[in-house]
Every structure is written in structure tokens, then in C-alpha cells.
Design a protein around this motif. Structure first.
Motif, PDB file in Angstrom:
ATOM      1  N   GLN A 128      -1.334  47.380 -44.537  1.00  0.00           N
ATOM      2  CA  GLN A 128      -1.701  47.361 -43.126  1.00  0.00           C
ATOM      3  C   GLN A 128      -0.604  46.708 -42.283  1.00  0.00           C
ATOM      4  O   GLN A 128       0.313  46.079 -42.791  1.00  0.00           O
ATOM      5  CB  GLN A 128      -3.003  46.570 -42.929  1.00  0.00           C
ATOM      6  CG  GLN A 128      -4.121  46.912 -43.901  1.00  0.00           C
ATOM      7  CD  GLN A 128      -4.754  48.266 -43.640  1.00  0.00           C
ATOM      8  OE1 GLN A 128      -4.338  48.996 -42.747  1.00  0.00           O
ATOM      9  NE2 GLN A 128      -5.758  48.622 -44.426  1.00  0.00           N
ATOM     10  N   ASN A 129      -0.775  46.893 -40.973  1.00  0.00           N
ATOM     11  CA  ASN A 129       0.076  46.210 -39.995  1.00  0.00           C
ATOM     12  C   ASN A 129       1.536  46.621 -40.107  1.00  0.00           C
ATOM     13  O   ASN A 129       2.443  45.816 -39.906  1.00  0.00           O
ATOM     14  CB  ASN A 129      -0.059  44.678 -40.145  1.00  0.00           C
ATOM     15  CG  ASN A 129       0.370  43.931 -38.896  1.00  0.00           C
ATOM     16  OD1 ASN A 129       0.328  44.474 -37.797  1.00  0.00           O
ATOM     17  ND2 ASN A 129       0.777  42.684 -39.062  1.00  0.00           N
TER      18      ASN A 129
ATOM     19  N   ASP B 177       0.323  52.353 -41.000  1.00  0.00           N
ATOM     20  CA  ASP B 177      -0.848  51.489 -41.042  1.00  0.00           C
ATOM     21  C   ASP B 177      -1.952  52.143 -41.865  1.00  0.00           C
ATOM     22  O   ASP B 177      -2.396  53.254 -41.558  1.00  0.00           O
ATOM     23  CB  ASP B 177      -1.338  51.223 -39.615  1.00  0.00           C
ATOM     24  CG  ASP B 177      -2.379  50.121 -39.539  1.00  0.00           C
ATOM     25  OD1 ASP B 177      -2.240  49.133 -40.267  1.00  0.00           O
ATOM     26  OD2 ASP B 177      -3.323  50.262 -38.744  1.00  0.00           O
TER      27      ASP B 177
ATOM     28  N   CYS C  27      -3.004  41.201 -42.239  1.00  0.00           N
ATOM     29  CA  CYS C  27      -2.964  42.427 -43.051  1.00  0.00           C
ATOM     30  C   CYS C  27      -4.346  42.937 -43.429  1.00  0.00           C
ATOM     31  O   CYS C  27      -4.527  44.132 -43.651  1.00  0.00           O
ATOM     32  CB  CYS C  27      -2.161  42.172 -44.326  1.00  0.00           C
ATOM     33  SG  CYS C  27      -0.450  41.686 -44.048  1.00  0.00           S
TER      34      CYS C  27
END
Length: 288
Positions: A44-45, A50, A133
Motif C-alpha cells: 500500500q501507499n 496502491d 501502509c
């Protein structure tokens, strides 16, 4: 003899190899196939990626590297690294010895979790350590933080806008963690059970590989390798990137795909500048 050896096939190492390849430098990337985020289903992020699986990100990165003739990837385990008499470095692997003028370490960290039954099985899934995250996916649900003191308080404050409730649980009262359809059940010493969507813990992290010690690199109180803003270590010609290293201005490493990628690019750029400086000195008949 390569221009550069990159050890580690995670985001930092892959980006370092890409940057060197784009400068037409002969580089070998040595990858053991062991990754800190191996149990994570979704990264993630990271803008444009993503939610993509870390395994898929690595596959896509390797596909990018295949377009560069000067980049070689070898899936092997490095046993030791050493300085050479010519000022370069060697990596001793299961498949032979690789030598280069400069060395980039991107070997990451190894996490040790609190000794709680079931915690390891949920690690990287319902159990995580980074709110940036893994926090958003728990939106509107009860979230637990395992810990005490300032660190737990900070996590609680960060996660409060995300979860419906954030509870802090002392590690000494949790005897087990069970995965269930909607998250986790925390089993407490007094027989109570708390159902949560996810749990955040602070693992004890150590260097995954012994290479910093073998080369005598300066380390910080966090146990990470000390680098300057360009990824240079205390040993000329050795660079470090990713969550195994950070600057003295940081309290610790930031475990982030984006930060690791940026660090890999900076370390590779600094390595290219060092290679160029040596080549200029050689043309002038001097030694650097």
C-alpha cells in the motif's frame, strides 16, 4: 568484474539496479529470494501501485530490468562480502564470487515478533506495524495496538481517525491471537476475548544479513547502518538503501516501499558519481 554489485532484490535493490542500468553500468543484482514483506498480500501507499501485491511489484520491476543489457540478475544467496586489494569489493555466493568497483547493500531487516501464540501466522495480514501502509484497510472497524508508552500512544492517535475504536493492549496480558473471518480475536490472560479488525505491533528488527558487520560499517542506536542523504556508508565505495539503513537525523528506518525505492535511486546515483570520479582520476594518472 562489474561496475557495481547490488545485494537484495526488494524495492531498494531493484531501483538501484534500474538506475545503474540506465547509465549503462555493468551491474549484477544478487537476490536470495527472502523478503521482509513476504507474507504481505497487498502493498500500500505507493502511487500507481496502491494495493498491488509485493510479489507482483517485484515481477514488474524485473521485467523492466530485462530491457537493459548491462543488468544481470542472479538468484543466489550471498555468504560473505569483502573488500578487495584493488579498492573494489567481492560477494561470495553459492554460485561463485562476483567482483565490482562499488557495492550497494539493500538486504533489509528481519522482524522478531512478541512470543504470542498465533501472532506469526497473522503477520503481514491482520497483524502489521505501519499505520501508513495498513491502517486504511481497517476503516470503521475496531483496531488494537499491542504495546505501552509513547509508541502505543502515537499509534492510537494516528489510527483514531481511521477506526471506529482503537484499544491499546499490554503485551503481557495477551496469550494468543486467532484469525477469524472478520479479523482477529485476542485471547487475554484473564479469559476475556477481544474481537478486532486488525492489530498493530512493534517487532524487534535486526539486520537480515551480516554484511555490515563484515565490512565494519558504522551503525546507529537503532541497529541500522548509518548513511548520509545519498546512501553513502562509512566505508568508501559501499552504499546502503532501504530499511536496513537511515541517516543519523532519523530516529529509525521508515519501512515504506516508496522510501525504499527513493533510497535505492539515491544510492545508485551516488555510486555512479563515485565511479565517474575514479575514472577521471585514472585518466589523469592519479589514484582515488
Amino acid at each position: 568484474m562489474f561496475d557495481a554489485i547490488v545485494i537484495g532484490g526488494g524495492p531498494a535493490g531493484l531501483q538501484a539496479a534500474l538506475t545503474l542500468g540506465r547509465m549503462h553500468r555493468e551491474v549484477v543484482l544478487l537476490d536470495s529470494g527472502e523478503y521482509r514483506n513476504a507474507s504481505v498480500a497487498h502493498g500500500q501507499n505507493l502511487v500507481t501501485h496502491d494495493g498491488r501485491a509485493p510479489e507482483e511489484i517485484r515481477r514488474l520491476a524485473r521485467a523492466d530490468l530485462a530491457d537493459y543489457d548491462t543488468v544481470r540478475i542472479v538468484d543466489t544467496t550471498v555468504r560473505a562480502v569483502e573488500a578487495r586489494d584493488d579498492g573494489g569489493f567481492a560477494a561470495v555466493t553459492e554460485d561463485g564470487v562476483f567482483a565490482a568497483s562499488v557495492l550497494i547493500l539493500a538486504t533489509g531487516l528481519r522482524d522478531e515478533l512478541p512470543p504470542i501464540a498465533g501472532l506469526a501466522e497473522a503477520w503481514g495480514r491482520e497483524v502489521a506495524h505501519c499505520p501508513f501502509c495498513h491502517g486504511h484497510e481497517l476503516s470503521g472497524r475496531r483496531i488494537a495496538v499491542l504495546g505501552s508508552g509513547t509508541h502505543a500512544a502515537a499509534h492510537r492517535a494516528m489510527l483514531s481517525p481511521i477506526g471506529s475504536e482503537v484499544v491499546v493492549v499490554d503485551p503481557g496480558v495477551v496469550v494468543g491471537v486467532d484469525r477469524v473471518a472478520e479479523g482477529l480475536v485476542l485471547r487475554l490472560r484473564d479469559g476475556e476475548a477481544i474481537e478486532v479488525g486488525g492489530l498493530f505491533v512493534q517487532p524487534t528488527s535486526t539486520q537480515r544479513a551480516p554484511f555490515a558487520a563484515q565490512l565494519g560499517l558504522r551503525t546507529l542506536a537503532s541497529g541500522s547502518v548509518e548513511v548520509d542523504p545519498m546512501g553513502r556508508t562509512s566505508v568508501p565505495g559501499v552504499f546502503a538503501a532501504g530499511d536496513m539503513a537511515h541517516t543519523a537525523a532519523m530516529p529509525g528506518p521508515m519501512a515504506s516501499l516508496a522510501v525504499a525505492i527513493a533510497a535505492g535511486q539515491l544510492a545508485a546515483a551516488a555510486a555512479v558519481h563515485q565511479l565517474v570520479a575514479r575514472e577521471i582520476d585514472a585518466e589523469r594518472g592519479t589514484v582515488s
